[in-house]
Design an enzyme around this catalytic site. Structure first.
Site, PDB file in Angstrom:
ATOM      1  N   ASP A 281      12.929  35.460  73.494  1.00  0.00           N
ATOM      2  CA  ASP A 281      12.776  35.931  74.863  1.00  0.00           C
ATOM      3  C   ASP A 281      13.167  34.788  75.795  1.00  0.00           C
ATOM      4  O   ASP A 281      13.430  33.667  75.357  1.00  0.00           O
ATOM      5  CB  ASP A 281      11.358  36.456  75.129  1.00  0.00           C
ATOM      6  CG  ASP A 281      11.373  37.452  76.294  1.00  0.00           C
ATOM      7  OD1 ASP A 281      12.389  37.524  77.015  1.00  0.00           O
ATOM      8  OD2 ASP A 281      10.371  38.160  76.491  1.00  0.00           O
TER       9      ASP A 281
HETATM   10  C1  BGC Z   1      11.588  39.620  79.386  1.00  0.00           C
HETATM   11  C2  BGC Z   1      12.455  40.409  78.449  1.00  0.00           C
HETATM   12  C3  BGC Z   1      13.810  40.575  79.062  1.00  0.00           C
HETATM   13  C4  BGC Z   1      14.385  39.204  79.342  1.00  0.00           C
HETATM   14  C5  BGC Z   1      15.782  39.235  79.925  1.00  0.00           C
HETATM   15  C6  BGC Z   1      12.240  38.331  79.824  1.00  0.00           C
HETATM   16  O1  BGC Z   1      11.524  37.693  80.821  1.00  0.00           O
HETATM   17  O2  BGC Z   1      10.341  39.385  78.769  1.00  0.00           O
HETATM   18  O3  BGC Z   1      11.882  41.647  78.160  1.00  0.00           O
HETATM   19  O4  BGC Z   1      14.639  41.329  78.230  1.00  0.00           O
HETATM   20  O5  BGC Z   1      13.546  38.547  80.264  1.00  0.00           O
HETATM   21  O6  BGC Z   1      15.797  39.670  81.204  1.00  0.00           O
END
Ligand code: BGC
Length: 740
Positions: A281
């Site tokens: 993530d």
């Molecule tokens: C989130 C993810 C997301 C990623 C990209 C993160 O902060 O937890 O779910 O896909 O950002 O935007």
């Protein structure tokens, strides 16, 4: 004939293996030409220069240079046929011309937005959910996007956690089915089709169980609970061929998920035999330092790759640290080869080596911008996601010829808000969004008047608009109030400790109710809210979530009865925050409370009922459904027999309508305790007024399996309650004995 069939099947299998081998061979060949830095480059993902959900690299010019050097494998948040082409051209300047993968959060629609995911889950309509993702994939891929970071298949029992809006609620069975429908919708006919995007099962794992519902917080739970409640949607996703996984910010029992060898290596890439790749993530590899799990970037990179993270989203430690770690012998090159190989495989499968620009097509992009058919679908999907919670004296549906209607509340003329959190594809074209005011106005008779007063803001203490709102209400025959929480109050990093209506909205509601006018309340939210006063005093309440581009029309279709509400809650609605977590499939305990009044030395609060305000699976219709003739094929079964269950559902009311018929079981005694109810099936059935339908379910021992304390997954013979009904609280029950 038989022989020909076998030959065909055999050669089809042969062809597949050959095709797969070809990609494997191509990957091996390519890897053999790549330098260590180029391999690590494939494992690096940067964000384009918008929509950051975490700290971001600011030196954009340097990133462009790195792409040219083959040091970046993927970009997120770069979208549009022109933009993706421009970035891809940079990658084509690199030594080996390896194309970039473009990822983006396509969460509930793309150009056309659909209800927030929890709202979609309330439709219990798997076909519509799949179709919505098909549309989202078609639109997103036409904008040059290869990969969506969805579906989020985190089970969540805590509505304080803002990300419940992005999931399918509290139940593992429902959540698994919905996750699979989404993956099917996104990946369409398969990777490589021009209208398919790679899906991503996230957040692996147990992100929804963050302590206290506080985002990014720790998770501490037994492995049995992890396996039984939180992992099944992920395992099903892996088996269904989801292209990628994303891990999660949280730690699980003290180990950050990003480096969790047990879940990523032993399970996902081990016993589940998953061949796709795992992206971290946002920044989660680097965040292992503040977690206290890695002392610096080097240790974070080492632990992440050992733990099975293949791609580093935005924390930059793979690029800076991995080559060094490999050279000094700390990290085995085989791990890098495996990770880069998994990523390259997807690029081959997407056809990007044949044509790196194949998704960046201006003509397709134009066709998929403000697409009328997609909007029509969105309108229907929006209506199907609305849940009718209360409808005293059948105040709804409203007649279109009511003389004067007042729409009151901060959301009445909102446009952008209707998209809900996680809608990033349209930026400034707010005129495309149907407000609640416009939706209602479009359907009211020409001679009727629609008044409007804002009444208050979403989230402050200003009461100066109350008087005008009260005056407006007094002029009307019916008042429609639109209250809730702001669209950006649920979503990532949007945990709330108080999940009532924000600001002074409830006070406004009380003032309006004092006028004595009939009030219909629409609640806009991305999570279950607590609104006891409204529940107890307002005659009609519908939960409208955030419904997307066509919100106003979807709402008006329900208000005026063009559509009959059919949504059911995918999460239990608590009575107070102190009751959280409250969920239907809890254990019985050794001292179960028999009712809400007997609170003496039983498992209950001395000051609160145990049951939720609105239970899982609950939702009303304008018509009435009666359940009768529940029949089981047998009351005693042996071994691998099948239990057939049927029930007759009659539409005894005045409208045609759809009902979600739910099947639950309870395993009465086990070597570990079993929940008081477990959803095992559901069907959404359309029944004309005055007609009835017989609905059939079947259960096999496979449906009775559970994880015991040694993580053995099996079933046990014994007594089971079989329950069929209209919600988790309103069921008919029959008992059976099933001998193993
Ligand atoms: C989130 C993810 C997301 C990623 C990209 C993160 O902060 O937890 O779910 O896909 O950002 O935007």
């Amino acid at each position: 004939m038989k022989r020909v069939y076998f030959l065909l099947v055999f050669s089809a299998i042969g062809m597949n293996t050959y095709a797969q081998k070809t990609i494997d061979q191509k990957v091996t060949e390519l890897l053999s030409k790549m330098t260590l830095e180029e391999k690590v480059g494939q494992m690096v993902q940067y964000s384009g220069f918008e929509y950051a959900t975490g700290p971001q690299q600011s030196n954009s010019a340097a990133v462009l240079e790195e792409i040219k050097k083959g040091k970046v494998g993927s970009m997120l948040n770069v979208a549009g046929s022109g933009e993706t082409k421009a970035f891809q051209k940079l990658a084509m300047q690199s030594r080996l011309k390896i194309p970039l993968l473009f990822g983006q959060d396509v969460i509930h629609g793309y150009r056309t937005t659909f209800p927030v995911n929890l709202g979609q889950a309330a439709s219990w309509d798997l076909d519509m959910i799949e179709k919505s993702e098909r549309i989202a994939a078609t639109e997103a891929s036409a904008y040059g996007i290869h990969w969506t970071f969805a579906p989020m298949v985190d089970i969540a029992r805590d509505p304080r956690w803002g990300r419940v809006m992005e999931g399918s609620g509290e139940d593992t069975y429902l959540g698994t089915k919905i996750g699979l429908a989404r993956i099917k919708g996104f990946q369409g006919k398969g990777l490589g089709s021009l209208d398919a995007v790679m899906a991503c099962a996230k957040h692996f794992a147990a992100y929804g169980a963050a302590v206290g519902g506080r985002d990014y917080n720790a998770v501490d739970m037994s492995l049995r609970q992890l396996h039984e409640t939180y992992l099944p949607p992920f395992k099903a996703a892996a088996e269904a061929g989801v292209a990628t996984f994303m891990n999660s910010f949280n730690d699980i029992n003290g180990i950050p998920a990003t480096a969790h060898q047990y879940i990523q290596r032993n399970l996902l890439k081990g016993s589940w035999n998953y061949k796709g790749f795992v992206v971290s993530d946002w920044g989660s590899i680097g965040e292992m330092i503040p977690h206290g799990y890695a002392k610096d970037g080097g240790e974070a990179a080492e632990k992440a790759i050992l733990g099975g993270s293949d791609m580093d989203m935005e924390s930059r430690v793979y690029m800076t640290e991995l080559p060094k770690l490999v050279k000094e012998g700390t990290v085995d090159i085989k791990l890098v080869d495996d990770a880069a190989g998994r990523i390259l495989t997807k690029k081959f499968e997407m056809g990007l080596f044949d044509d790196p620009y194949r998704f960046s097509n201006e003509k397709r992009q134009k066709e998929q911008t403000d697409n009328k058919k997609n909007r029509e679908f969105g309108r229907e999907f929006g209506s199907k996601s609305i849940v009718l919670l209360k409808n005293q004296q059948h105040i709804l549906p409203l007649s279109k010829s009511v003389k004067t209607v007042a729409l009151i509340g901060p959301f009445g003329k909102e446009t952008v808000a209707n998209h809900g959190f996680w809608s990033i594809a349209f930026k400034d074209d707010t005129q495309r969004i149907v407000s609640q005011f416009d939706g209602i106005r479009n359907q009211l008779d020409k001679n009727s008047t629609l008044l409007y007063a804002k009444g208050c803001n979403v989230d402050d203490q200003d009461r100066s608009m109350f008087a005008e709102a009260v005056e407006t209400a007094k002029k009307a025959d019916v008042v429609i109030m639109t209250l809730g929480e702001g669209h950006a109050m649920s979503g990532e990093a949007k945990s709330r400790s108080n999940i009532g209506f924000s600001g002074v909205q409830e006070d406004l509601l009380k003032e309006i109710a004092k006028t004595g006018k009939p009030v219909i309340l629409m609640i806009n939210a991305g999570r279950p809210l607590i609104f006891n006063w409204a529940s107890d005093h307002i005659p009609a309440i519908m939960y409208t979530w955030w419904l997307g581009t066509e919100a106003g029309n979807s709402i008006a279709d329900i208000l005026f009865g063009t559509m009959n509400p059919s949504g059911k809650l995918p999460m239990s609605f608590p009575r107070t925050e102190g009751q959280i977590p409250v969920y239907y499939n809890h254990y019985n305990t050794g001292r179960p409370a028999k009712n809400n009044t007997d609170r003496n030395y039983v498992s209950a609060y001395i000051d609160l009922d145990n049951d939720p305000k609105y239970p899982f699976g609950y939702g009303l219709s304008y018509t009435d459904f009666q359940y009768s003739d529940m029949v089981l094929s047998s009351a005693s079964l042996t071994g691998n027999e099948t239990l057939n269950i049927s029930v007759t559902v009659s539409n005894t009311g005045k409208y045609d309508g759809e009902e979600v018929i739910q099947l639950y079981i309870r395993d009465l005694f086990g070597k570990v305790v079993r929940p008081v109810k477990e959803l095992k099936g559901f069907q959404k059935v359309f029944i004309k007024k005055g007609e009835n339908k017989q609905v059939h379910f079947r259960l096999t021992p496979e449906d009775l399996k559970f994880f015991d304390d040694t993580l053995n997954f099996d079933w046990e013979g014994g007594e089971f309650d079989i329950m069929v009904g209209t919600s988790s609280q309103n069921v008919q029950t029959k008992r059976i004995n099933w001998v193993k």
